[in-house]
Design a protein around this motif. Structure first.
Motif, PDB file in Angstrom:
ATOM      1  N   ILE A   1      81.792 -24.798  -1.498  1.00 24.84           N
ATOM      2  CA  ILE A   1      80.867 -25.859  -1.088  1.00 24.84           C
ATOM      3  C   ILE A   1      80.258 -25.491   0.259  1.00 24.84           C
ATOM      4  N   SER A   2      78.980 -25.764   0.424  1.00 22.04           N
ATOM      5  CA  SER A   2      78.304 -25.431   1.678  1.00 22.04           C
ATOM      6  C   SER A   2      78.900 -26.232   2.838  1.00 22.04           C
ATOM      7  N   PRO A   3      78.922 -25.667   4.042  1.00 29.73           N
ATOM      8  CA  PRO A   3      79.521 -26.352   5.198  1.00 29.73           C
ATOM      9  C   PRO A   3      78.907 -27.719   5.463  1.00 29.73           C
ATOM     10  N   SER A   4      77.595 -27.861   5.303  1.00 29.19           N
ATOM     11  CA  SER A   4      76.948 -29.148   5.580  1.00 29.19           C
ATOM     12  C   SER A   4      77.383 -30.216   4.588  1.00 29.19           C
ATOM     13  N   THR A   5      77.610 -29.820   3.337  1.00 24.67           N
ATOM     14  CA  THR A   5      78.074 -30.777   2.338  1.00 24.67           C
ATOM     15  C   THR A   5      79.527 -31.154   2.590  1.00 24.67           C
ATOM     16  N   LEU A   6      80.348 -30.168   2.962  1.00 21.96           N
ATOM     17  CA  LEU A   6      81.742 -30.455   3.314  1.00 21.96           C
ATOM     18  C   LEU A   6      81.816 -31.470   4.454  1.00 21.96           C
ATOM     19  N   LYS A   7      80.953 -31.285   5.442  1.00 15.72           N
ATOM     20  CA  LYS A   7      80.954 -32.173   6.604  1.00 15.72           C
ATOM     21  C   LYS A   7      80.539 -33.589   6.221  1.00 15.72           C
ATOM     22  N   ALA A   8      79.649 -33.690   5.229  1.00 12.29           N
ATOM     23  CA  ALA A   8      79.127 -34.995   4.834  1.00 12.29           C
ATOM     24  C   ALA A   8      80.096 -35.781   3.949  1.00 12.29           C
ATOM     25  N   ALA A   9      81.000 -35.097   3.266  1.00  9.42           N
ATOM     26  CA  ALA A   9      81.901 -35.756   2.314  1.00  9.42           C
ATOM     27  C   ALA A   9      82.844 -36.730   3.015  1.00  9.42           C
ATOM     28  N   ASP A  10      83.268 -37.759   2.285  1.00  9.94           N
ATOM     29  CA  ASP A  10      84.226 -38.727   2.826  1.00  9.94           C
ATOM     30  C   ASP A  10      85.630 -38.135   2.914  1.00  9.94           C
ATOM     31  N   HIS A  11      86.000 -37.328   1.921  1.00 11.34           N
ATOM     32  CA  HIS A  11      87.345 -36.743   1.860  1.00 11.34           C
ATOM     33  C   HIS A  11      87.255 -35.298   1.396  1.00 11.34           C
ATOM     34  N   LEU A  12      88.157 -34.471   1.902  1.00  5.11           N
ATOM     35  CA  LEU A  12      88.344 -33.110   1.415  1.00  5.11           C
ATOM     36  C   LEU A  12      89.691 -33.057   0.716  1.00  5.11           C
ATOM     37  N   ALA A  13      89.747 -32.369  -0.413  1.00  2.00           N
ATOM     38  CA  ALA A  13      91.009 -32.313  -1.159  1.00  2.00           C
ATOM     39  C   ALA A  13      91.181 -30.939  -1.782  1.00  2.00           C
ATOM     40  N   LYS A  14      92.440 -30.480  -1.844  1.00  2.00           N
ATOM     41  CA  LYS A  14      92.717 -29.185  -2.448  1.00  2.00           C
ATOM     42  C   LYS A  14      93.762 -29.315  -3.541  1.00  2.00           C
ATOM     43  N   LEU A  15      93.802 -28.320  -4.400  1.00  2.00           N
ATOM     44  CA  LEU A  15      94.820 -28.240  -5.438  1.00  2.00           C
ATOM     45  C   LEU A  15      95.980 -27.391  -4.931  1.00  2.00           C
ATOM     46  N   PRO A  16      97.220 -27.744  -5.248  1.00  2.00           N
ATOM     47  CA  PRO A  16      98.344 -26.889  -4.869  1.00  2.00           C
ATOM     48  C   PRO A  16      98.334 -25.607  -5.685  1.00  2.00           C
ATOM     49  N   LEU A  17      98.404 -24.478  -5.007  1.00  2.00           N
ATOM     50  CA  LEU A  17      98.446 -23.175  -5.673  1.00  2.00           C
ATOM     51  C   LEU A  17      99.785 -22.529  -5.346  1.00  2.00           C
ATOM     52  N   LEU A  18     100.615 -22.358  -6.344  1.00  2.00           N
ATOM     53  CA  LEU A  18     101.993 -21.909  -6.110  1.00  2.00           C
ATOM     54  C   LEU A  18     102.198 -20.413  -6.360  1.00  2.00           C
ATOM     55  N   GLY A  19     101.196 -19.748  -6.910  1.00  2.00           N
ATOM     56  CA  GLY A  19     101.305 -18.319  -7.169  1.00  2.00           C
ATOM     57  C   GLY A  19     100.659 -17.498  -6.072  1.00  2.00           C
ATOM     58  N   GLU A  20     100.384 -16.245  -6.372  1.00  2.00           N
ATOM     59  CA  GLU A  20      99.813 -15.343  -5.374  1.00  2.00           C
ATOM     60  C   GLU A  20      98.288 -15.336  -5.397  1.00  2.00           C
ATOM     61  N   ILE A  21      97.682 -15.727  -6.509  1.00  2.00           N
ATOM     62  CA  ILE A  21      96.225 -15.775  -6.590  1.00  2.00           C
ATOM     63  C   ILE A  21      95.744 -16.983  -5.801  1.00  2.00           C
ATOM     64  N   GLU A  22      94.673 -16.803  -5.024  1.00  2.00           N
ATOM     65  CA  GLU A  22      94.286 -17.796  -4.033  1.00  2.00           C
ATOM     66  C   GLU A  22      93.365 -18.892  -4.556  1.00  2.00           C
ATOM     67  N   SER A  23      92.851 -18.755  -5.792  1.00  2.00           N
ATOM     68  CA  SER A  23      91.942 -19.787  -6.272  1.00  2.00           C
ATOM     69  C   SER A  23      91.919 -19.826  -7.785  1.00  2.00           C
ATOM     70  N   LEU A  24      91.455 -20.964  -8.317  1.00  2.00           N
ATOM     71  CA  LEU A  24      91.272 -21.136  -9.752  1.00  2.00           C
ATOM     72  C   LEU A  24      89.811 -20.932 -10.113  1.00  2.00           C
ATOM     73  N   ASN A  25      89.545 -20.632 -11.372  1.00  2.00           N
ATOM     74  CA  ASN A  25      88.175 -20.664 -11.861  1.00  2.00           C
ATOM     75  C   ASN A  25      87.618 -22.062 -11.629  1.00  2.00           C
ATOM     76  N   VAL A  26      86.355 -22.153 -11.241  1.00  2.66           N
ATOM     77  CA  VAL A  26      85.793 -23.446 -10.860  1.00  2.66           C
ATOM     78  C   VAL A  26      85.812 -24.456 -12.001  1.00  2.66           C
ATOM     79  N   SER A  27      85.629 -24.005 -13.239  1.00  2.00           N
ATOM     80  CA  SER A  27      85.643 -24.956 -14.352  1.00  2.00           C
ATOM     81  C   SER A  27      87.051 -25.508 -14.589  1.00  2.00           C
ATOM     82  N   VAL A  28      88.069 -24.676 -14.347  1.00  2.00           N
ATOM     83  CA  VAL A  28      89.457 -25.130 -14.481  1.00  2.00           C
ATOM     84  C   VAL A  28      89.787 -26.109 -13.355  1.00  2.00           C
ATOM     85  N   ALA A  29      89.420 -25.754 -12.126  1.00  3.75           N
ATOM     86  CA  ALA A  29      89.683 -26.636 -10.983  1.00  3.75           C
ATOM     87  C   ALA A  29      88.982 -27.979 -11.176  1.00  3.75           C
TER      88      ALA A  29
END
Length: 248
Positions: free
Chosen positions: A203-231
């Protein structure tokens, strides 16, 4: 009937724009010159149409016809205006759920997200006019036809859509790893909108700043991110889970 229509030739594309056809993307040959090409450029800028400037070889692969340096795709769906979509939904639902896609670029990811959005009762999807994945035959196929069921609005800037939704009483949650707040600490029970970012930049920095809340998914493995459609599916189904809970 639902196939993406391709048109080619400068004059044909100009006429399509003037006729308010739902043009999803225009491919223009690099270095194209002339009065008609200047007229086309002006219309593209005025209407904020998604455009790529490509070598002639790309255009030759897109069509065997005499393209004159310009090929355009007319979307198989009709896009909404943001205000029209939001007002229509709010009039019908007490706790609407919207999905914003910040320059998602892969058509298959887009199709998969639309399919999940339909399955989770999303009331509308909002994308950016420029830089967003077009609605192509692949998008339609991957969405399993859901692209004809979920309203999609196009806006100039996702950040401006965030502000409009907030002014309409809708809480905006941005999905990002740049926070310590878990998705499970966020409430989706009220009027909500979820923002998902592009595959490579998020997400672009300006949109992140505008959002009411930021939220992340817990990632318990070594890969740092999920495919965007899965997330996106995880976020949407968390909203579904919360809304299914008994009211206290």
């Amino acid at each position: 009937m639902h196939k993406t229509t391709q048109i080619y030739g400068i004059r044909a594309v100009i006429e399509a724009i003037n006729a308010n056809e739902p043009i999803d993307k225009v491919f223009v040959q690099k270095g194209l010159k002339g009065d008609l090409s200047r007229e086309l450029e002006g219309l593209i800028r005025k209407n904020g149409i998604n455009t790529s400037y490509v070598p002639i070889e790309k255009l030759n692969r897109l069509t065997q016809n005499n393209h004159q340096g310009v090929v355009a795709n007319i979307s198989p769906i009709t896009f909404y205006e943001l205000e029209e979509l939001v007002e229509k939904v709010i009039a019908k639902k007490e706790a609407p759920l919207f999905l914003l896609l910040d320059q998602l670029s892969d058509v298959r990811n887009f199709g998969a997200i639309i399919r999940t959005a339909e399955c989770t009762g999303v009331d509308g999807i909002i994308i950016q006019k420029k830089g967003a994945a077009p609605v192509t035959a692949d998008t339609i196929k991957t969405s399993a036809g859901a692209a004809f069921k979920v309203p999609i609005a196009k806006v100039d800037h996702i950040k401006d859509a965030v502000y409009y939704l907030q002014a309409s009483g809708i809480s905006v949650v941005a999905a990002t790893e740049k926070t310590d707040t878990s998705i499970y600490d966020i409430s989706f029970s009220g009027p909500s909108a979820i923002v998902m970012g592009s595959e490579d930049r998020g997400i672009s920095p300006s949109t992140l700043k505008a959002a009411d809340h930021l939220a992340k998914l817990p990632l318990l493995g070594e890969i740092e991110s999920l495919n965007v459609s899965v997330a996106c599916a995880v976020f949407l189904y968390e909203a579904v889970r919360q809304r299914a809970l008994p009211k206290s």
